[in-house]
Scaffold this motif. Sequence first.
Motif, short mmCIF file in Angstrom:
data_model
loop_
_atom_site.label_atom_id
_atom_site.label_comp_id
_atom_site.label_asym_id
_atom_site.label_seq_id
_atom_site.Cartn_x
_atom_site.Cartn_y
_atom_site.Cartn_z
N SER A 150 48.82 -39.73 -11.56
CA SER A 150 50.19 -39.86 -11.08
C SER A 150 51.03 -40.83 -11.92
O SER A 150 52.26 -40.78 -11.86
CB SER A 150 50.19 -40.31 -9.62
OG SER A 150 49.48 -41.52 -9.49
N CYS A 151 50.37 -41.66 -12.72
CA CYS A 151 51.13 -42.55 -13.63
C CYS A 151 51.94 -41.74 -14.64
O CYS A 151 52.98 -42.19 -15.12
CB CYS A 151 50.17 -43.49 -14.37
SG CYS A 151 48.64 -42.72 -14.95
N CYS A 152 51.47 -40.53 -14.97
CA CYS A 152 52.05 -39.74 -16.06
C CYS A 152 52.46 -38.31 -15.68
O CYS A 152 53.10 -37.64 -16.48
CB CYS A 152 51.04 -39.62 -17.20
SG CYS A 152 50.59 -41.20 -17.94
N TYR A 153 52.06 -37.86 -14.50
CA TYR A 153 52.19 -36.44 -14.17
C TYR A 153 53.58 -36.15 -13.60
O TYR A 153 53.74 -35.88 -12.41
CB TYR A 153 51.10 -36.04 -13.18
CG TYR A 153 50.75 -34.57 -13.16
CD1 TYR A 153 51.49 -33.63 -13.85
CD2 TYR A 153 49.65 -34.12 -12.44
CE1 TYR A 153 51.16 -32.30 -13.83
CE2 TYR A 153 49.31 -32.79 -12.41
CZ TYR A 153 50.06 -31.89 -13.11
OH TYR A 153 49.72 -30.57 -13.09
N TYR A 203 40.03 -42.69 -15.24
CA TYR A 203 40.80 -42.46 -16.46
C TYR A 203 41.91 -41.42 -16.29
O TYR A 203 41.71 -40.36 -15.70
CB TYR A 203 39.89 -42.00 -17.58
CG TYR A 203 39.11 -43.11 -18.23
CD1 TYR A 203 39.75 -44.13 -18.93
CD2 TYR A 203 37.72 -43.14 -18.15
CE1 TYR A 203 39.04 -45.15 -19.53
CE2 TYR A 203 36.99 -44.16 -18.74
CZ TYR A 203 37.66 -45.16 -19.44
OH TYR A 203 36.95 -46.16 -20.04
N CYS A 204 43.05 -41.74 -16.89
CA CYS A 204 44.14 -40.78 -17.05
C CYS A 204 44.13 -40.29 -18.50
O CYS A 204 44.20 -41.09 -19.43
CB CYS A 204 45.48 -41.43 -16.73
SG CYS A 204 46.92 -40.44 -17.18
N THR A 205 44.02 -38.97 -18.69
CA THR A 205 43.94 -38.42 -20.04
C THR A 205 45.22 -38.66 -20.84
O THR A 205 45.19 -38.81 -22.06
CB THR A 205 43.69 -36.90 -19.97
OG1 THR A 205 44.57 -36.31 -19.01
CG2 THR A 205 42.24 -36.61 -19.56
N HIS A 206 46.35 -38.72 -20.15
CA HIS A 206 47.64 -38.88 -20.81
C HIS A 206 47.84 -40.32 -21.30
O HIS A 206 48.40 -40.54 -22.38
CB HIS A 206 48.75 -38.46 -19.84
CG HIS A 206 50.08 -38.27 -20.48
ND1 HIS A 206 50.94 -39.33 -20.75
CD2 HIS A 206 50.72 -37.16 -20.91
CE1 HIS A 206 52.04 -38.86 -21.31
NE2 HIS A 206 51.94 -37.55 -21.42
N CYS A 207 47.38 -41.29 -20.51
CA CYS A 207 47.51 -42.72 -20.89
C CYS A 207 46.59 -43.09 -22.04
O CYS A 207 46.93 -43.92 -22.87
CB CYS A 207 47.12 -43.62 -19.72
SG CYS A 207 48.28 -43.76 -18.39
N GLN A 208 45.39 -42.50 -22.05
CA GLN A 208 44.30 -42.99 -22.90
C GLN A 208 44.14 -42.08 -24.13
O GLN A 208 43.15 -41.35 -24.25
CB GLN A 208 43.01 -43.03 -22.10
CG GLN A 208 43.09 -43.86 -20.84
CD GLN A 208 42.87 -45.34 -21.11
OE1 GLN A 208 42.26 -45.71 -22.10
NE2 GLN A 208 43.39 -46.19 -20.23
ZN LIG Z 1 48.62 -41.95 -17.07
#
Ligand SMILES: [Zn+2]
Length: 253
Positions: free
Chosen positions: A172-175, A224-229
């Motif tokens: 949800s940080c990036c979605y 883990y968030c795939t978009h952040c990392q």
């Molecule tokens: Zn993220």
Amino acid sequence: MFITSHANGLIVFQSSLLKDQSPLKHAFSSRKGGVSPAPFESLNLGPDVGDDAENVPENRRRFLQILDAGVDRLAMGEQVHGNHVEIVSQPGLYPATDGLITARRGIVLAVKIADCVPLLFFDPVKTVLAVVHAGWRGVIYGIIPAAVQSMIDEFFVRPENLLCAIGPSIRSCCYEIQRDVADRFDDDAIIRRDGKLFLDLIHVIKKHLELLGLKPDNVDISEYCTHCQGELFFSYRRDGIHSGRMMLAAGLK
Ligand SMILES: [Zn+2]
């Protein structure tokens, strides 16, 4: 809790809930440890993304060594963001399939991901496993209840015995989503930030699993968030059409 392992130059992730559930073997890949050049560096496991055709089999060979299995043992779905689940008794590519189930030893079930949610289910009582590829469409179309219900119907699995591991995915940080997608979810799945809408798909999936009768303690979710990392993961949202693919692979040894 997810455990990070370094093996054969790869970085992989395993759920502590499932790691020692013999005869199950499983791993979630990262982008580390393969042979592909940029922008697919380096462990791209998806053949249809523009990477050199020779790299993917070598990358898959390296990754499946973690499971002590060969590439010829792979059973995968042609992922279409639908809700079809296939009971699998031999390796191969299954058309229009986003969930795979098997109780047979020596077959490696796998899903490809680059932001979507990879789920692994295992029943240690009936010794049956399932893998699921779930993006927002698949969740709306009911891929998760379809997979669990197939395990119940075909293998007499009891949901309270099911263990579930949810691997790295976009969080949800990036979605960020638009109104048309947000309208398809309950309000408690939507986060509002800076005038934008974000989807908490993991929250929705956890609710589905609880309704299906899984115990919350039997659900293990990677942080883990795939978009952040970007160092660790491919992300379709971040990298566009030149994104590589990661894999969840699991089988009975
Ligand atoms: Zn993220």
